[in-house]
Design a protein around this motif. Structure first.
Motif, PDB file in Angstrom:
ATOM      1  N   THR A  96      26.743  -5.241 -13.397  1.00 54.03           N
ATOM      2  CA  THR A  96      25.811  -4.490 -14.227  1.00 54.03           C
ATOM      3  C   THR A  96      24.394  -4.813 -13.770  1.00 54.03           C
ATOM      4  OG1 THR A  96      27.304  -4.561 -16.120  1.00 54.03           O
ATOM      5  CG2 THR A  96      24.993  -4.060 -16.577  1.00 54.03           C
ATOM      6  N   TYR A  97      23.651  -3.785 -13.377  1.00 56.20           N
ATOM      7  CA  TYR A  97      22.325  -3.983 -12.802  1.00 56.20           C
ATOM      8  C   TYR A  97      21.255  -3.406 -13.728  1.00 56.20           C
ATOM      9  CZ  TYR A  97      25.499  -4.572  -8.908  1.00 56.20           C
ATOM     10  OH  TYR A  97      26.536  -4.974  -8.120  1.00 56.20           O
ATOM     11  N   ASN A  98      20.258  -4.238 -14.015  1.00 51.51           N
ATOM     12  CA  ASN A  98      19.200  -3.863 -14.938  1.00 51.51           C
ATOM     13  C   ASN A  98      17.947  -3.476 -14.167  1.00 51.51           C
ATOM     14  OD1 ASN A  98      17.292  -3.614 -16.939  1.00 51.51           O
ATOM     15  ND2 ASN A  98      17.411  -5.738 -17.649  1.00 51.51           N
ATOM     16  N   GLY A  99      17.663  -2.182 -14.117  1.00 51.05           N
ATOM     17  CA  GLY A  99      16.500  -1.707 -13.387  1.00 51.05           C
ATOM     18  C   GLY A  99      15.300  -1.405 -14.277  1.00 51.05           C
ATOM     19  N   LYS A 100      15.332  -1.863 -15.512  1.00 46.00           N
ATOM     20  CA  LYS A 100      14.226  -1.581 -16.419  1.00 46.00           C
ATOM     21  C   LYS A 100      13.001  -2.403 -16.015  1.00 46.00           C
ATOM     22  CE  LYS A 100      13.016  -1.244 -21.314  1.00 46.00           C
ATOM     23  NZ  LYS A 100      13.476  -1.454 -22.713  1.00 46.00           N
ATOM     24  N   ILE A 101      11.891  -1.736 -15.783  1.00 47.17           N
ATOM     25  CA  ILE A 101      10.670  -2.424 -15.365  1.00 47.17           C
ATOM     26  C   ILE A 101       9.465  -1.875 -16.121  1.00 47.17           C
ATOM     27  CG2 ILE A 101      11.452  -3.029 -13.038  1.00 47.17           C
ATOM     28  CD1 ILE A 101      10.055  -0.532 -11.986  1.00 47.17           C
ATOM     29  N   HIS A 102       8.404  -2.657 -16.135  1.00 46.09           N
ATOM     30  CA  HIS A 102       7.146  -2.216 -16.719  1.00 46.09           C
ATOM     31  C   HIS A 102       6.343  -1.437 -15.687  1.00 46.09           C
ATOM     32  CE1 HIS A 102       7.823  -4.630 -20.289  1.00 46.09           C
ATOM     33  NE2 HIS A 102       8.063  -5.687 -19.528  1.00 46.09           N
ATOM     34  N   LYS A 103       5.370  -0.695 -16.129  1.00 47.47           N
ATOM     35  CA  LYS A 103       4.534   0.085 -15.230  1.00 47.47           C
ATOM     36  C   LYS A 103       3.863  -0.831 -14.211  1.00 47.47           C
ATOM     37  CE  LYS A 103       0.806   3.505 -15.120  1.00 47.47           C
ATOM     38  NZ  LYS A 103      -0.162   4.296 -15.915  1.00 47.47           N
ATOM     39  N   GLY A 104       3.937  -0.437 -12.955  1.00 50.77           N
ATOM     40  CA  GLY A 104       3.330  -1.235 -11.891  1.00 50.77           C
ATOM     41  C   GLY A 104       4.299  -2.182 -11.210  1.00 50.77           C
ATOM     42  N   GLU A 105       5.416  -2.503 -11.880  1.00 50.87           N
ATOM     43  CA  GLU A 105       6.410  -3.371 -11.262  1.00 50.87           C
ATOM     44  C   GLU A 105       7.280  -2.572 -10.300  1.00 50.87           C
ATOM     45  OE1 GLU A 105       7.073  -6.772 -14.735  1.00 50.87           O
ATOM     46  OE2 GLU A 105       8.416  -5.027 -14.667  1.00 50.87           O
ATOM     47  N   ASP A 131       0.831  -1.206   0.000  1.00 46.75           N
ATOM     48  CA  ASP A 131       0.000   0.000   0.000  1.00 46.75           C
ATOM     49  C   ASP A 131       0.865   1.256   0.000  1.00 46.75           C
ATOM     50  OD1 ASP A 131      -2.303  -1.475   0.007  1.00 46.75           O
ATOM     51  OD2 ASP A 131      -2.773  -1.170   2.134  1.00 46.75           O
ATOM     52  N   THR A 132       1.978   1.219   0.728  1.00 49.48           N
ATOM     53  CA  THR A 132       2.883   2.373   0.797  1.00 49.48           C
ATOM     54  C   THR A 132       3.564   2.597  -0.546  1.00 49.48           C
ATOM     55  OG1 THR A 132       3.267   1.920   3.147  1.00 49.48           O
ATOM     56  CG2 THR A 132       4.822   3.392   2.054  1.00 49.48           C
ATOM     57  N   ILE A 133       3.971   1.507  -1.185  1.00 52.36           N
ATOM     58  CA  ILE A 133       4.566   1.611  -2.524  1.00 52.36           C
ATOM     59  C   ILE A 133       3.579   2.248  -3.492  1.00 52.36           C
ATOM     60  CG2 ILE A 133       5.325   0.256  -4.526  1.00 52.36           C
ATOM     61  CD1 ILE A 133       6.610  -1.713  -2.516  1.00 52.36           C
ATOM     62  N   GLU A 134       2.309   1.840  -3.404  1.00 53.47           N
ATOM     63  CA  GLU A 134       1.277   2.398  -4.276  1.00 53.47           C
ATOM     64  C   GLU A 134       1.004   3.861  -3.936  1.00 53.47           C
ATOM     65  OE1 GLU A 134      -1.573   3.017  -7.105  1.00 53.47           O
ATOM     66  OE2 GLU A 134      -0.141   1.343  -6.930  1.00 53.47           O
ATOM     67  N   GLU A 135       0.954   4.180  -2.647  1.00 53.55           N
ATOM     68  CA  GLU A 135       0.662   5.555  -2.211  1.00 53.55           C
ATOM     69  C   GLU A 135       1.685   6.542  -2.748  1.00 53.55           C
ATOM     70  OE1 GLU A 135       0.390   8.160   1.973  1.00 53.55           O
ATOM     71  OE2 GLU A 135       0.628   5.968   2.043  1.00 53.55           O
ATOM     72  N   PHE A 136       2.961   6.189  -2.666  1.00 54.50           N
ATOM     73  CA  PHE A 136       4.019   7.116  -3.064  1.00 54.50           C
ATOM     74  C   PHE A 136       4.602   6.804  -4.443  1.00 54.50           C
ATOM     75  CE2 PHE A 136       3.897   7.318   1.564  1.00 54.50           C
ATOM     76  CZ  PHE A 136       3.904   8.683   1.789  1.00 54.50           C
ATOM     77  N   LYS A 137       4.067   5.780  -5.092  1.00 51.04           N
ATOM     78  CA  LYS A 137       4.529   5.387  -6.437  1.00 51.04           C
ATOM     79  C   LYS A 137       6.019   5.053  -6.453  1.00 51.04           C
ATOM     80  CE  LYS A 137       0.372   6.297  -7.794  1.00 51.04           C
ATOM     81  NZ  LYS A 137      -0.599   5.171  -7.926  1.00 51.04           N
ATOM     82  N   PHE A 138       6.486   4.398  -5.398  1.00 52.48           N
ATOM     83  CA  PHE A 138       7.889   3.995  -5.357  1.00 52.48           C
ATOM     84  C   PHE A 138       8.149   2.944  -6.429  1.00 52.48           C
ATOM     85  CE2 PHE A 138       7.601   4.971  -0.607  1.00 52.48           C
ATOM     86  CZ  PHE A 138       8.183   6.237  -0.757  1.00 52.48           C
ATOM     87  N   ASP A 139       9.247   3.103  -7.167  1.00 58.49           N
ATOM     88  CA  ASP A 139       9.600   2.093  -8.165  1.00 58.49           C
ATOM     89  C   ASP A 139      10.782   1.233  -7.726  1.00 58.49           C
ATOM     90  OD1 ASP A 139      11.385   4.182  -8.388  1.00 58.49           O
ATOM     91  OD2 ASP A 139      11.111   4.497 -10.537  1.00 58.49           O
ATOM     92  N   ALA A 140      11.404   1.591  -6.605  1.00 53.22           N
ATOM     93  CA  ALA A 140      12.494   0.774  -6.053  1.00 53.22           C
ATOM     94  C   ALA A 140      12.517   0.961  -4.539  1.00 53.22           C
ATOM     95  CB  ALA A 140      13.839   1.173  -6.647  1.00 53.22           C
ATOM     96  N   CYS A 141      12.698  -0.135  -3.823  1.00 51.66           N
ATOM     97  CA  CYS A 141      12.804  -0.088  -2.360  1.00 51.66           C
ATOM     98  C   CYS A 141      14.128  -0.723  -1.960  1.00 51.66           C
ATOM     99  CB  CYS A 141      11.650  -0.834  -1.704  1.00 51.66           C
ATOM    100  SG  CYS A 141      10.049  -0.037  -1.929  1.00 51.66           S
ATOM    101  N   ILE A 142      14.978   0.048  -1.300  1.00 53.98           N
ATOM    102  CA  ILE A 142      16.300  -0.410  -0.890  1.00 53.98           C
ATOM    103  C   ILE A 142      16.192  -1.055   0.488  1.00 53.98           C
ATOM    104  CG2 ILE A 142      18.684   0.295  -0.460  1.00 53.98           C
ATOM    105  CD1 ILE A 142      17.931   2.892  -2.103  1.00 53.98           C
ATOM    106  N   GLY A 143      16.708  -2.271   0.615  1.00 57.38           N
ATOM    107  CA  GLY A 143      16.628  -2.984   1.882  1.00 57.38           C
ATOM    108  C   GLY A 143      17.974  -3.528   2.316  1.00 57.38           C
ATOM    109  N   GLY A 144      18.052  -3.952   3.575  1.00 55.47           N
ATOM    110  CA  GLY A 144      19.316  -4.396   4.147  1.00 55.47           C
ATOM    111  C   GLY A 144      19.491  -5.898   4.204  1.00 55.47           C
ATOM    112  N   ALA A 145      18.791  -6.642   3.360  1.00 54.24           N
ATOM    113  CA  ALA A 145      18.918  -8.107   3.379  1.00 54.24           C
ATOM    114  C   ALA A 145      20.318  -8.536   2.950  1.00 54.24           C
ATOM    115  CB  ALA A 145      17.882  -8.729   2.455  1.00 54.24           C
TER     116      ALA A 145
END
Length: 302
Positions: A170-179, A121-135
């Motif tokens: 080399t990191y590929n961050g290309k995503i479709h809308k909603g991903e 819900d938070t990702i949708e609220e702010f339209k985040f396209d990437a979330c950085i985590g500490g895993a």
């Protein structure tokens, strides 16, 4: 002349900084998931090295279950205020009410699984396209299946069989809308690496990581802190032990370890001697099944 060789912590740091800058370059609305735990604190320190003297190109985001340790919450708020960075907090309790979700029952009624709803819900609220985590890949075997840029579909779900190659950093961050992409800058670090880096960089941590007296009960060989969220049984005996925490999750699903380690050097010596992973020793919810973490991740968990 001999070639200059980076210390292994320098190499890990350089890789993480590179990943942070790739996120800033490839995504429009990233966020840094920040709980006040040691791994997310390390991420904030790395972000400072990647972007200061400028501001972070993302807010700090915490999905608060309402069952967190107060020491971690106090640290979270103090650090965000000290740095002058934006902190967004969304509460699982609010999601439970809004979506009329079933509150977990039982002795250790963990809201961990319900975090997924609030996160999505938070990702949708702010339209985040990437979330950085500490895993990190040494935490739990499901983590080892994930790439540094881990793509989630439009429903927030993760498919371990659909992972993108990451050759030559080399990191590929290309995503479709909603991903959405989950990004793990310290994926190649171990628990010991994190502690060695914290020592080298003199990073301050919440007191919960160091030995202190706490009221606990014993459950299946683990020491679980007394709290209003634990439903005591008649056979439970409350006693005081000197403990510390290797990882900081919810009070309902995170056990302490008996320890006299009061300094970072003590902790490093303790970790070096142990044969058990931090989650394997202290996370109650990971014992539900061998695939407990993987099942949660498939549904959108961190």
């Amino acid at each position: 002349m001999s070639a200059y060789r980076l210390d292994y912590l320098d190499q890990l740091e350089a890789e993480a900084i590179h990943i942070f800058r790739e996120v800033a370059g490839q995504f429009e609305r990233p966020a840094l998931l920040f709980s006040g735990g040691k791994d997310s604190i390390t991420l904030v320190h790395l972000a400072l090295k990647a972007f200061r003297p400028g501001k972070f190109p993302f807010p700090l985001v915490h999905i608060d279950t309402g069952h967190n340790f107060q020491e971690a919450l106090d640290y979270r708020d103090a650090l965000a205020a000290q740095l002058g960075e934006r902190l967004i907090v969304r509460n699982v309790g609010d999601t439970i009410k809004a979506k009329q979700l079933t509150e977990p029952k039982g002795k250790f009624a963990s809201r961990n699984a319900l975090q997924t709803f609030t996160l999505l819900d938070t990702i949708e609220e702010f339209k985040f396209d990437a979330c950085i985590g500490g895993a990190r890949r040494d935490e739990e075997k499901a983590r080892a299946k994930e790439r540094i840029f881990s793509v989630r579909d439009e429903f927030g779900q993760w498919d371990p069989k659909l992972q993108r190659p990451e050759l030559w950093n080399t990191y590929n961050g290309k995503i479709h809308k909603g991903e959405n992409v989950r990004v793990f800058p310290i994926s190649n670090w171990t628990e010991l690496d994190v502690w060695n880096y914290i020592r080298r960089e003199k990073i301050e941590l919440p007191s919960i990581y160091f030995a202190h007296d706490r009221e606990v009960i014993e459950h299946q060989g683990q020491l679980v802190a007394m709290s209003e969220f634990i439903q005591l049984e008649p056979t439970d005996k409350v006693f005081t032990r000197k403990v510390r925490y290797r990882t900081v999750g919810d009070m309902t699903c995170t056990a302490a370890v008996e320890s006299g380690a009061s300094t970072i050097d003590d902790i490093i010596n303790e970790i070096t001697a142990t044969k058990t992973s931090e989650r394997g020793e202290t996370r109650i919810d990971d014992r539900v099944s061998e695939a407990a973490m993987e099942d949660r991740k498939k549904n959108g968990y961190f």
